[in-house]
Enzyme design. Structure first.
Site, short mmCIF file in Angstrom:
data_model
loop_
_atom_site.label_atom_id
_atom_site.label_comp_id
_atom_site.label_asym_id
_atom_site.label_seq_id
_atom_site.Cartn_x
_atom_site.Cartn_y
_atom_site.Cartn_z
N GLU A 209 0.88 -1.18 0.00
CA GLU A 209 0.00 0.00 0.00
C GLU A 209 0.91 1.22 0.00
O GLU A 209 1.43 1.61 1.04
CB GLU A 209 -0.90 -0.02 1.25
CG GLU A 209 -1.85 -1.20 1.30
CD GLU A 209 -3.08 -1.00 0.41
OE1 GLU A 209 -3.39 0.14 0.05
OE2 GLU A 209 -3.71 -2.01 0.07
N CYS A 243 -2.12 9.70 2.67
CA CYS A 243 -1.69 9.09 1.40
C CYS A 243 -2.65 9.37 0.25
O CYS A 243 -2.23 9.44 -0.89
CB CYS A 243 -1.53 7.59 1.57
SG CYS A 243 -3.02 6.80 2.18
P1 NAD Z 1 8.12 4.71 5.09
O1 NAD Z 1 8.16 3.94 3.83
O2 NAD Z 1 9.25 5.58 5.41
O3 NAD Z 1 7.96 3.71 6.35
C1 NAD Z 1 6.98 2.69 6.39
C2 NAD Z 1 7.46 1.54 7.25
O4 NAD Z 1 8.65 0.98 6.71
C3 NAD Z 1 7.80 1.92 8.70
O5 NAD Z 1 7.26 0.94 9.57
C4 NAD Z 1 9.33 1.92 8.74
O6 NAD Z 1 9.85 1.51 9.99
C5 NAD Z 1 9.70 0.91 7.69
N1 NAD Z 1 10.96 1.23 7.01
C6 NAD Z 1 11.43 2.48 6.70
N2 NAD Z 1 12.61 2.38 6.03
C7 NAD Z 1 12.88 1.06 5.93
C8 NAD Z 1 13.94 0.30 5.34
N3 NAD Z 1 14.97 0.90 4.74
N4 NAD Z 1 13.89 -1.04 5.42
C9 NAD Z 1 12.86 -1.65 6.00
N5 NAD Z 1 11.84 -1.00 6.59
C10 NAD Z 1 11.83 0.33 6.54
O7 NAD Z 1 6.73 5.50 5.02
P2 NAD Z 1 6.11 6.53 6.04
O8 NAD Z 1 6.97 7.75 6.12
O9 NAD Z 1 5.74 5.85 7.30
O10 NAD Z 1 4.74 6.89 5.29
C11 NAD Z 1 4.68 7.82 4.25
C12 NAD Z 1 4.49 7.15 2.91
O11 NAD Z 1 3.56 6.11 3.00
C13 NAD Z 1 3.92 8.10 1.87
O12 NAD Z 1 4.51 7.85 0.64
C14 NAD Z 1 2.46 7.74 1.82
O13 NAD Z 1 1.80 8.05 0.61
C15 NAD Z 1 2.51 6.27 2.06
N6 NAD Z 1 1.27 5.79 2.62
C16 NAD Z 1 0.48 4.95 1.91
C17 NAD Z 1 -0.72 4.53 2.43
C18 NAD Z 1 -1.63 3.60 1.69
O14 NAD Z 1 -2.56 3.09 2.31
N7 NAD Z 1 -1.42 3.33 0.42
C19 NAD Z 1 -1.11 4.94 3.69
C20 NAD Z 1 -0.26 5.80 4.39
C21 NAD Z 1 0.93 6.20 3.87
#
Ligand code: NAD
Length: 453
Positions: A209, A243
């Site tokens: 997602e 998002c």
């Molecule tokens: P992110 O990708 O930075 O983090 C998401 C998760 O991944 C966290 O639990 C984090 O600990 C983990 N993570 C981060 N870096 C990692 C790595 N290198 N290796 C493994 N795990 C890692 O995203 P965010 O800042 O939490 O959220 C923002 C983004 O998420 C935006 O792009 C937004 O559009 C998207 N988003 C999508 C939805 C949806 O339902 N489609 C909902 C909310 C947010």
């Protein structure tokens, strides 16, 4: 207990077959509901500490979603789990054909910080409803919400069934080396690729997602009052850290001035002040700095004010924007709304078709040809005509992205299917079978088979 041990215990527990029992699943869904309701105030406090989100916003955009999901599955679990009978074709007579929804096993859910409860717990609800064991790794960026979820879930659920594992990038990287039957990830496209690669090592199926730049288009045939009111609400709720928020606006040139005026009136009316009950902070310093850089002072139509100490950015509308501007290069994920004007709806639509497929798209118009072209030409996860974001609130619609904005979907029956395997079973009678498929293979038999097939 080490996380490796918990994952291994979940695998063993799944093999006991207990989670397949409908009564068992319902008992724990009821329990989850009870735990959330009992600890509601702690959940509100934690998210307020993380980014100043109010009780009203937390209930309407997070807790109510989770409770609705639980109620949906409690009501529909029996029918969702029932094998589906399908027709049996001629060559398989005499037989019966059925499809069984089988839980996948042990699931890993990785959550995002911006709606930390909804995006972490809703997938868990669907995974448990489908009969799986589950580990949740919430986002460490919203630290207090991560801690409260770990506390209330780990104190009330056996770890071999449901467990919250706290951690950041290092812990997630370790976790991704372990074998799961499914990984459900919510977050950025960049990290989504990291998860997809790690999952490929174990041939683990994924639901991703992700995000993207979701457009909202306003044409001259729109109800401008309604469009402005709904866009302002959707863009600035959670300070734009949503998002499916409209990332940027495309407005038909002939109505641009009038529309921007209406937009400004609603922003003023909704009074997005620092520390107000309906506006949140930017989650952290890093995101604050990233967002401030996107505000081109020469292009501010409204807003542009900020307060670093409070991590506050005023709702900001930018005009005279073109596709090359920095603000148009990445998902904004904050309270900055760039506006591009257009002369011809179909040319503009063709321009968006060329971009990465967004998670959402919105069109404001009463023109049926525009509605049809928007729906048929543009590929995006999901969206609305004459509204923003509310498609998420209908559990009968799937929620998920396409292309760069994600793989797979959930909500309602789609969530149940996301965490299930569709197992096909053909049951044959032990009588009434012609000898035609068995050797020796003669020309006469082949002629008969040709007729049958
Ligand atoms: P992110 O990708 O930075 O983090 C998401 C998760 O991944 C966290 O639990 C984090 O600990 C983990 N993570 C981060 N870096 C990692 C790595 N290198 N290796 C493994 N795990 C890692 O995203 P965010 O800042 O939490 O959220 C923002 C983004 O998420 C935006 O792009 C937004 O559009 C998207 N988003 C999508 C939805 C949806 O339902 N489609 C909902 C909310 C947010």
């Amino acid at each position: 207990m080490e996380i490796q041990e918990i994952v291994s215990k979940q695998k063993d527990f799944f093999k006991t077959q207990q989670t397949k029992n409908i009564k068992f699943r319902k008992m724990y869904l009821e329990k989850l509901k009870e735990v959330i309701i009992k600890n509601e105030n702690l959940l509100y406090e934690a998210i307020h500490k993380d980014f100043g989100k109010s009780k009203f916003d937390t209930f309407t955009t997070e807790i109510s979603f989770i409770l609705n999901d639980i109620n949906y599955y409690l009501k529909n679990l029996k029918s969702l789990s029932k094998p589906t009978k399908v027709q049996t074709n001629l060559i398989n007579q005499i037989g019966k054909s059925r499809i069984y929804s089988e839980p996948l096993g042990n699931i890993l859910v990785i959550g995002a910080w911006n709606y930390p409860y909804q995006l972490s717990i809703s997938p868990i609800v669907a995974a448990l409803a489908a009969g799986n064991c589950c580990i949740l790794k919430p986002s460490e960026i919203a630290e207090n919400t991560m801690k409260i979820m770990a506390k209330i879930i780990n104190e009330n659920f056996p770890p071999e069934y449901l467990y919250v594992y706290e951690g950041g990038i290092d812990e997630t990287t370790e976790l991704l080396k372990l074998k799961f039957d499914k990984i459900f990830f919510t977050g950025s496209t960049k990290v989504g690729k990291v998860v997809y690669k790690a999952a490929a090592e174990n041939l683990t199926p994924v639901t991703l997602e992700l995000g993207g730049k979701s457009p909202a288009i306003v044409t001259k045939d729109a109800n401008l009052e309604v469009a402005a009111k709904r866009i302002v609400w959707g863009k600035f709720i959670n300070a734009g850290q949503t998002c499916v928020a409209p990332d940027y606006l495309l407005v038909e040139e002939s109505i641009q001035e009038q529309f921007l005026e209406t937009l400004r009136n609603y922003i003023k009316k909704f009074n997005y002040q620092p520390d107000s009950t309906h506006y949140t902070k930017i989650i952290n310093q890093k995101n604050f700095e990233r967002l401030i850089k996107l505000i081109d002072k020469d292009k501010i139509y409204f807003g542009g004010d900020f307060n670093e100490e409070k991590l506050y950015i005023e709702p900001t509308v930018l005009t005279n924007i073109n596709w090359q501007d920095e603000v148009m290069q990445e998902e904004i994920f904050g309270p900055i709304l760039p506006v591009i004007s257009f002369k011809n709806f179909n040319i503009t639509l063709n321009e968006i078709v060329e971009l990465e497929k967004p998670l959402a798209a919105y069109l404001f118009t009463n023109n049926s040809e525009e509605k049809e072209n928007f729906t048929n030409k543009l590929s995006f996860g999901g969206g609305c005509i004459n509204d923003v974001m509310m498609h998420l609130g209908n559990e009968n619609l799937p929620f998920g992205g396409v292309g760069n904005s994600g793989i797979g979907n959930y909500h309602g029956k789609f969530g149940f299917e996301t965490f299930s395997h569709q197992k096909a079973i053909l049951e044959k009678a032990t009588w009434g079978e012609p000898n035609i498929k068995y050797p020796p293979y003669e020309e006469k038999k082949l002629n008969w088979i040709r007729k049958f097939l």
